[in-house]
Design a protein around this motif. Sequence first.
Motif, PDB file in Angstrom:
ATOM      1  N   ALA A 130      84.827   7.665 146.466  1.00 41.26           N
ATOM      2  CA  ALA A 130      84.085   6.615 147.172  1.00 41.26           C
ATOM      3  C   ALA A 130      83.383   7.178 148.399  1.00 41.26           C
ATOM      4  O   ALA A 130      82.248   6.790 148.719  1.00 41.26           O
ATOM      5  CB  ALA A 130      85.036   5.483 147.563  1.00 41.26           C
ATOM      6  N   GLU A 131      84.047   8.108 149.102  1.00 41.04           N
ATOM      7  CA  GLU A 131      83.440   8.721 150.287  1.00 41.04           C
ATOM      8  C   GLU A 131      82.221   9.559 149.901  1.00 41.04           C
ATOM      9  O   GLU A 131      81.178   9.510 150.573  1.00 41.04           O
ATOM     10  CB  GLU A 131      84.472   9.593 151.014  1.00 41.04           C
ATOM     11  CG  GLU A 131      85.617   8.821 151.650  1.00 41.04           C
ATOM     12  CD  GLU A 131      86.649   8.333 150.628  1.00 41.04           C
ATOM     13  OE1 GLU A 131      86.646   8.845 149.473  1.00 41.04           O
ATOM     14  OE2 GLU A 131      87.441   7.435 150.979  1.00 41.04           O
ATOM     15  N   GLU A 132      82.344  10.336 148.827  1.00 41.88           N
ATOM     16  CA  GLU A 132      81.212  11.137 148.362  1.00 41.88           C
ATOM     17  C   GLU A 132      80.068  10.244 147.907  1.00 41.88           C
ATOM     18  O   GLU A 132      78.896  10.522 148.194  1.00 41.88           O
ATOM     19  CB  GLU A 132      81.657  12.050 147.215  1.00 41.88           C
ATOM     20  CG  GLU A 132      82.569  13.183 147.657  1.00 41.88           C
ATOM     21  CD  GLU A 132      83.197  13.907 146.472  1.00 41.88           C
ATOM     22  OE1 GLU A 132      83.625  15.052 146.658  1.00 41.88           O
ATOM     23  OE2 GLU A 132      83.269  13.311 145.370  1.00 41.88           O
ATOM     24  N   PHE A 133      80.388   9.175 147.210  1.00 39.55           N
ATOM     25  CA  PHE A 133      79.357   8.256 146.741  1.00 39.55           C
ATOM     26  C   PHE A 133      78.598   7.643 147.913  1.00 39.55           C
ATOM     27  O   PHE A 133      77.363   7.551 147.884  1.00 39.55           O
ATOM     28  CB  PHE A 133      79.968   7.158 145.875  1.00 39.55           C
ATOM     29  CG  PHE A 133      78.950   6.232 145.281  1.00 39.55           C
ATOM     30  CD1 PHE A 133      78.293   6.569 144.109  1.00 39.55           C
ATOM     31  CD2 PHE A 133      78.637   5.031 145.903  1.00 39.55           C
ATOM     32  CE1 PHE A 133      77.338   5.724 143.559  1.00 39.55           C
ATOM     33  CE2 PHE A 133      77.683   4.177 145.363  1.00 39.55           C
ATOM     34  CZ  PHE A 133      77.036   4.519 144.187  1.00 39.55           C
ATOM     35  N   GLU A 134      79.327   7.249 148.944  1.00 37.83           N
ATOM     36  CA  GLU A 134      78.665   6.668 150.112  1.00 37.83           C
ATOM     37  C   GLU A 134      77.724   7.678 150.751  1.00 37.83           C
ATOM     38  O   GLU A 134      76.614   7.328 151.177  1.00 37.83           O
ATOM     39  CB  GLU A 134      79.701   6.179 151.122  1.00 37.83           C
ATOM     40  CG  GLU A 134      79.095   5.460 152.317  1.00 37.83           C
ATOM     41  CD  GLU A 134      80.131   4.773 153.187  1.00 37.83           C
ATOM     42  OE1 GLU A 134      79.771   4.392 154.316  1.00 37.83           O
ATOM     43  OE2 GLU A 134      81.284   4.620 152.738  1.00 37.83           O
ATOM     44  N   ARG A 135      78.150   8.943 150.821  1.00 30.77           N
ATOM     45  CA  ARG A 135      77.257   9.973 151.365  1.00 30.77           C
ATOM     46  C   ARG A 135      75.998  10.122 150.508  1.00 30.77           C
ATOM     47  O   ARG A 135      74.893  10.296 151.035  1.00 30.77           O
ATOM     48  CB  ARG A 135      77.986  11.312 151.463  1.00 30.77           C
ATOM     49  CG  ARG A 135      79.050  11.375 152.549  1.00 30.77           C
ATOM     50  CD  ARG A 135      79.394  12.802 152.927  1.00 30.77           C
ATOM     51  NE  ARG A 135      79.931  13.578 151.814  1.00 30.77           N
ATOM     52  CZ  ARG A 135      81.230  13.670 151.523  1.00 30.77           C
ATOM     53  NH1 ARG A 135      82.116  13.025 152.266  1.00 30.77           N
ATOM     54  NH2 ARG A 135      81.642  14.398 150.508  1.00 30.77           N
ATOM     55  N   LEU A 136      76.163  10.061 149.188  1.00 35.16           N
ATOM     56  CA  LEU A 136      75.015  10.220 148.295  1.00 35.16           C
ATOM     57  C   LEU A 136      73.973   9.134 148.530  1.00 35.16           C
ATOM     58  O   LEU A 136      72.784   9.427 148.696  1.00 35.16           O
ATOM     59  CB  LEU A 136      75.465  10.178 146.830  1.00 35.16           C
ATOM     60  CG  LEU A 136      76.308  11.323 146.283  1.00 35.16           C
ATOM     61  CD1 LEU A 136      76.522  11.136 144.787  1.00 35.16           C
ATOM     62  CD2 LEU A 136      75.662  12.655 146.567  1.00 35.16           C
ATOM     63  N   VAL A 137      74.408   7.881 148.519  1.00 32.93           N
ATOM     64  CA  VAL A 137      73.433   6.797 148.626  1.00 32.93           C
ATOM     65  C   VAL A 137      72.831   6.708 150.021  1.00 32.93           C
ATOM     66  O   VAL A 137      71.753   6.130 150.200  1.00 32.93           O
ATOM     67  CB  VAL A 137      74.041   5.444 148.203  1.00 32.93           C
ATOM     68  CG1 VAL A 137      74.407   5.468 146.725  1.00 32.93           C
ATOM     69  CG2 VAL A 137      75.235   5.070 149.058  1.00 32.93           C
ATOM     70  N   GLU A 138      73.513   7.281 151.001  1.00 35.35           N
ATOM     71  CA  GLU A 138      72.944   7.318 152.347  1.00 35.35           C
ATOM     72  C   GLU A 138      72.196   8.618 152.621  1.00 35.35           C
ATOM     73  O   GLU A 138      71.665   8.811 153.717  1.00 35.35           O
ATOM     74  CB  GLU A 138      74.055   7.107 153.377  1.00 35.35           C
ATOM     75  CG  GLU A 138      74.649   5.698 153.328  1.00 35.35           C
ATOM     76  CD  GLU A 138      75.534   5.393 154.516  1.00 35.35           C
ATOM     77  OE1 GLU A 138      76.198   6.328 155.017  1.00 35.35           O
ATOM     78  OE2 GLU A 138      75.547   4.220 154.947  1.00 35.35           O
ATOM     79  N   GLY A 139      72.182   9.521 151.635  1.00 34.62           N
ATOM     80  CA  GLY A 139      71.427  10.762 151.781  1.00 34.62           C
ATOM     81  C   GLY A 139      72.032  11.744 152.753  1.00 34.62           C
ATOM     82  O   GLY A 139      71.332  12.560 153.350  1.00 34.62           O
ATOM     83  N   ARG A 140      73.363  11.705 152.901  1.00 32.01           N
ATOM     84  CA  ARG A 140      74.036  12.588 153.846  1.00 32.01           C
ATOM     85  C   ARG A 140      74.780  13.708 153.122  1.00 32.01           C
ATOM     86  O   ARG A 140      75.441  13.477 152.130  1.00 32.01           O
ATOM     87  CB  ARG A 140      75.043  11.789 154.687  1.00 32.01           C
ATOM     88  CG  ARG A 140      74.427  10.739 155.577  1.00 32.01           C
ATOM     89  CD  ARG A 140      75.460  10.099 156.497  1.00 32.01           C
ATOM     90  NE  ARG A 140      76.348   9.174 155.789  1.00 32.01           N
ATOM     91  CZ  ARG A 140      77.623   9.374 155.567  1.00 32.01           C
ATOM     92  NH1 ARG A 140      78.211  10.516 155.960  1.00 32.01           N
ATOM     93  NH2 ARG A 140      78.363   8.478 154.934  1.00 32.01           N
TER      94      ARG A 140
END
Length: 266
Positions: free
Chosen positions: A222-232
């Motif tokens: 979930a943490e990696e996914f959040e980074r992906l969609v936020e472009g981080r």
Amino acid sequence: MPEAPVPILMYHAVATDPNDATRELSVAPEAFARQMELIAELGLTPVNTASLAASWRSGHPLPERPVLITFDDGYEGVHRHALPMLTKHGFTATLFVSTGWIRGAYDTGGGLDTMLDWDQVRELAAADVEIGGHSHTHPQLDQLDDAALRHELIHCKEIVSDELGTAPVSFAYPYGYSSRRVRQAVRETGYAQALAVNNGLARRRQGPYALTRLTVRRGTTAEEFERLVEGRAVARDFARDRALTKGYALVRRARQVRRKVSRSRV
């Protein structure tokens, strides 16, 4: 002001118990549901592939904080598990079908797991999922001769048109592989835009036939996914993938050179 980059998410199977062939690139239904919740919670707006490319082509603004949700191949779980979550949140998406893998009259038997049938594809289309092309038999397109390449592209487009009554305008390269020759053939076949992989954010300057996507796999947290969609931290998260891709690209180019030399000697 330059266009902001856009995350394009690449999914394959959404399955509780995938087989070995699809496991790594599959996502559990519970994980997919949580990922869709995160997109909603973060205030992102899903758009489909045709809308993104049309906006960048025309200069018309995109919705605030756009994201693309895409699925490759045509696995049955996209209908069984993903569609209810997309409908729940009012999200659009794009499904790229390999027409020879879809159950029905054109099935070549090459599908890697349980695949969609055409009635399910039609139900997805009716639920605001854009249906794009992904070739007929899912080959490495850049390894085909011109005749075989064009057959894969044209036959796929004709089948989707016959089954849905509408020609697909978006395409995704099987395995993410393309070349200048493949991209030209995709354009000449009538597709208006095409997606690669490359595990980076999509940018207008990439051009409509080489838009970059981000792989979502079973191990994506979930943490990696959040980074992906936020472009981080995209480069960091996909450092290993990019190194492997560059190495394999060198091998593939060497193979292409050897084939050209062999043909010239015949």
